[in-house]
Design a protein around this motif. Structure first.
Motif, PDB file in Angstrom:
ATOM      1  N   VAL A 137     100.634  -8.085  46.231  1.00  0.00           N
ATOM      2  CA  VAL A 137     100.251  -9.294  45.509  1.00  0.00           C
ATOM      3  C   VAL A 137     100.627  -9.118  44.038  1.00  0.00           C
ATOM      4  N   VAL A 138     101.356 -10.073  43.482  1.00  0.00           N
ATOM      5  CA  VAL A 138     101.688 -10.061  42.058  1.00  0.00           C
ATOM      6  C   VAL A 138     100.788 -11.083  41.370  1.00  0.00           C
ATOM      7  N   LEU A 139      99.896 -10.597  40.508  1.00  0.00           N
ATOM      8  CA  LEU A 139      98.929 -11.472  39.839  1.00  0.00           C
ATOM      9  C   LEU A 139      99.444 -12.049  38.531  1.00  0.00           C
ATOM     10  N   ASP A 140     100.351 -11.341  37.876  1.00  0.00           N
ATOM     11  CA  ASP A 140     100.885 -11.803  36.594  1.00  0.00           C
ATOM     12  C   ASP A 140     102.387 -11.586  36.616  1.00  0.00           C
ATOM     13  N   GLY A 141     103.167 -12.644  36.398  1.00  0.00           N
ATOM     14  CA  GLY A 141     104.616 -12.572  36.466  1.00  0.00           C
ATOM     15  C   GLY A 141     105.114 -12.887  37.868  1.00  0.00           C
ATOM     16  N   LYS A 142     106.404 -12.666  38.090  1.00  0.00           N
ATOM     17  CA  LYS A 142     107.029 -12.907  39.397  1.00  0.00           C
ATOM     18  C   LYS A 142     108.018 -11.792  39.684  1.00  0.00           C
TER      19      LYS A 142
ATOM     20  N   LEU B  26     109.581 -14.498  46.987  1.00  0.00           N
ATOM     21  CA  LEU B  26     109.215 -14.470  45.580  1.00  0.00           C
ATOM     22  C   LEU B  26     107.705 -14.355  45.505  1.00  0.00           C
ATOM     23  N   LEU B  27     107.237 -13.236  44.961  1.00  0.00           N
ATOM     24  CA  LEU B  27     105.801 -13.011  44.831  1.00  0.00           C
ATOM     25  C   LEU B  27     105.350 -13.344  43.418  1.00  0.00           C
ATOM     26  N   GLY B  28     104.226 -14.031  43.332  1.00  0.00           N
ATOM     27  CA  GLY B  28     103.619 -14.414  42.065  1.00  0.00           C
ATOM     28  C   GLY B  28     102.588 -15.484  42.357  1.00  0.00           C
ATOM     29  N   GLY B  29     101.517 -15.487  41.616  1.00  0.00           N
ATOM     30  CA  GLY B  29     100.456 -16.467  41.879  1.00  0.00           C
ATOM     31  C   GLY B  29      99.642 -16.061  43.087  1.00  0.00           C
ATOM     32  N   ASP B  30      99.511 -16.948  44.067  1.00  0.00           N
ATOM     33  CA  ASP B  30      98.664 -16.670  45.229  1.00  0.00           C
ATOM     34  C   ASP B  30      99.423 -16.146  46.444  1.00  0.00           C
ATOM     35  N   GLU B  31     100.766 -16.002  46.353  1.00  0.00           N
ATOM     36  CA  GLU B  31     101.523 -15.505  47.499  1.00  0.00           C
ATOM     37  C   GLU B  31     101.317 -14.008  47.676  1.00  0.00           C
ATOM     38  N   CYS B  32     101.350 -13.585  48.921  1.00  0.00           N
ATOM     39  CA  CYS B  32     101.287 -12.153  49.205  1.00  0.00           C
ATOM     40  C   CYS B  32     102.148 -11.847  50.428  1.00  0.00           C
ATOM     41  N   ALA B  33     102.577 -10.605  50.511  1.00  0.00           N
ATOM     42  CA  ALA B  33     103.383 -10.139  51.634  1.00  0.00           C
ATOM     43  C   ALA B  33     102.658  -8.986  52.310  1.00  0.00           C
ATOM     44  N   VAL B  34     102.603  -9.042  53.637  1.00  0.00           N
ATOM     45  CA  VAL B  34     101.999  -7.985  54.442  1.00  0.00           C
ATOM     46  C   VAL B  34     103.152  -7.284  55.149  1.00  0.00           C
TER      47      VAL B  34
ATOM     48  N   LYS C 181     112.115  -3.661  49.554  1.00  0.00           N
ATOM     49  CA  LYS C 181     112.626  -3.260  48.245  1.00  0.00           C
ATOM     50  C   LYS C 181     111.826  -4.059  47.221  1.00  0.00           C
ATOM     51  N   PRO C 182     110.763  -3.457  46.681  1.00  0.00           N
ATOM     52  CA  PRO C 182     109.898  -4.179  45.736  1.00  0.00           C
ATOM     53  C   PRO C 182     110.418  -4.089  44.302  1.00  0.00           C
ATOM     54  N   ASN C 183     109.724  -4.803  43.416  1.00  0.00           N
ATOM     55  CA  ASN C 183     109.919  -4.687  41.964  1.00  0.00           C
ATOM     56  C   ASN C 183     111.269  -5.215  41.500  1.00  0.00           C
ATOM     57  N   VAL C 184     111.849  -6.156  42.233  1.00  0.00           N
ATOM     58  CA  VAL C 184     113.167  -6.693  41.886  1.00  0.00           C
ATOM     59  C   VAL C 184     112.994  -7.916  40.976  1.00  0.00           C
ATOM     60  N   LEU C 185     113.789  -7.953  39.920  1.00  0.00           N
ATOM     61  CA  LEU C 185     113.697  -9.073  38.983  1.00  0.00           C
ATOM     62  C   LEU C 185     114.143 -10.371  39.643  1.00  0.00           C
ATOM     63  N   HIS C 186     113.557 -11.466  39.194  1.00  0.00           N
ATOM     64  CA  HIS C 186     113.958 -12.807  39.607  1.00  0.00           C
ATOM     65  C   HIS C 186     114.497 -13.521  38.377  1.00  0.00           C
ATOM     66  N   LYS C 187     115.793 -13.670  38.295  1.00  0.00           N
ATOM     67  CA  LYS C 187     116.524 -14.296  37.182  1.00  0.00           C
ATOM     68  C   LYS C 187     116.544 -13.408  35.941  1.00  0.00           C
ATOM     69  N   THR C 188     115.380 -13.035  35.418  1.00  0.00           N
ATOM     70  CA  THR C 188     115.302 -12.120  34.276  1.00  0.00           C
ATOM     71  C   THR C 188     114.170 -11.135  34.524  1.00  0.00           C
TER      72      THR C 188
ATOM     73  N   LEU D  95     101.945  -7.630  36.778  1.00  0.00           N
ATOM     74  CA  LEU D  95     100.734  -6.932  37.193  1.00  0.00           C
ATOM     75  C   LEU D  95     100.655  -7.102  38.697  1.00  0.00           C
ATOM     76  N   LYS D  96     100.673  -5.994  39.417  1.00  0.00           N
ATOM     77  CA  LYS D  96     100.755  -6.035  40.877  1.00  0.00           C
ATOM     78  C   LYS D  96      99.672  -5.171  41.502  1.00  0.00           C
ATOM     79  N   ILE D  97      99.169  -5.659  42.638  1.00  0.00           N
ATOM     80  CA  ILE D  97      98.264  -4.867  43.464  1.00  0.00           C
ATOM     81  C   ILE D  97      98.966  -4.605  44.792  1.00  0.00           C
ATOM     82  N   VAL D  98      99.036  -3.337  45.159  1.00  0.00           N
ATOM     83  CA  VAL D  98      99.503  -2.967  46.491  1.00  0.00           C
ATOM     84  C   VAL D  98      98.288  -2.403  47.226  1.00  0.00           C
ATOM     85  N   PHE D  99      97.862  -3.120  48.238  1.00  0.00           N
ATOM     86  CA  PHE D  99      96.765  -2.644  49.084  1.00  0.00           C
ATOM     87  C   PHE D  99      97.370  -1.773  50.172  1.00  0.00           C
ATOM     88  N   LYS D 100      96.796  -0.593  50.365  1.00  0.00           N
ATOM     89  CA  LYS D 100      97.229   0.329  51.397  1.00  0.00           C
ATOM     90  C   LYS D 100      96.156   0.314  52.483  1.00  0.00           C
ATOM     91  N   ILE D 101      96.545  -0.107  53.684  1.00  0.00           N
ATOM     92  CA  ILE D 101      95.615  -0.207  54.807  1.00  0.00           C
ATOM     93  C   ILE D 101      96.109   0.741  55.889  1.00  0.00           C
TER      94      ILE D 101
END
Length: 151
Positions: A73-78, A114-122, A130-137, A142-148
């Motif tokens: 989940v990306v809480l701040d930025g995209k 595209l992660l940002g706002g309320d979207e999340c990927a399981v 491949k996480p942490n990739v820029l989108h346009k710039t 701020l990201k949370i990775v939950f490990k289950i």
């Protein structure tokens, strides 16, 4: 991979601790949002909060995990999260044999979300990502990775 919104996580019965994850996000947003590890249920479910700058796709590697599924989940930025079935990639490095929970791969992305706002990927064991990739710039996110823990 499941792509959904935070408030729909509990609709998926195959996601353990979904209600706890959704509650954590809600409470976390109300606080100071500090980076670090936060236990939800010991080593069975925890959150890793980080802040970083996104990078070009060419500088990132595919990874996957066996012991834990990820909820990202990306809480701040995209950021872009690229995906491919692990069997379509070539392994370049692994930590499983050393007790770690990560392997790295090279190959072609089959798509991204595209992660940002309320979207999340399981992400499950067979989902290379491949996480942490820029989108346009590049953005500071701020990201949370939950490990289950997988059963």
């Amino acid at each position: 991979m499941i792509v959904t919104t935070i408030n729909k996580l509990t609709d998926y019965k195959e996601i353990p601790y979904a209600a706890e994850v959704a509650k954590f996000i809600e409470e976390f947003k109300k606080g100071e949002m500090n980076t670090g590890r936060y236990d939800i249920c010991g080593d069975d479910a925890f959150a890793a909060v980080s802040r970083y700058d996104t990078e070009p796709e060419a500088e990132r590697r595919f990874e996957n995990h066996r012991k834990y599924m990820d909820i990202q989940v990306v809480l701040d930025g995209k950021e872009e999260l690229h995906w491919a079935p692990v069997e379509t990639l070539s392994q370049t490095e692994e930590e499983y044999s050393k007790g770690g929970d990560i392997a790295f791969y090279e190959g072609e992305s089959k798509g991204y979300v595209l992660l940002g706002g309320d979207e999340c990927a399981v992400l499950f064991e067979n989902d290379a990502h491949k996480p942490n990739v820029l989108h346009k710039t590049s953005q500071n996110v701020l990201k949370i990775v939950f490990k289950i823990r997988n059963n």
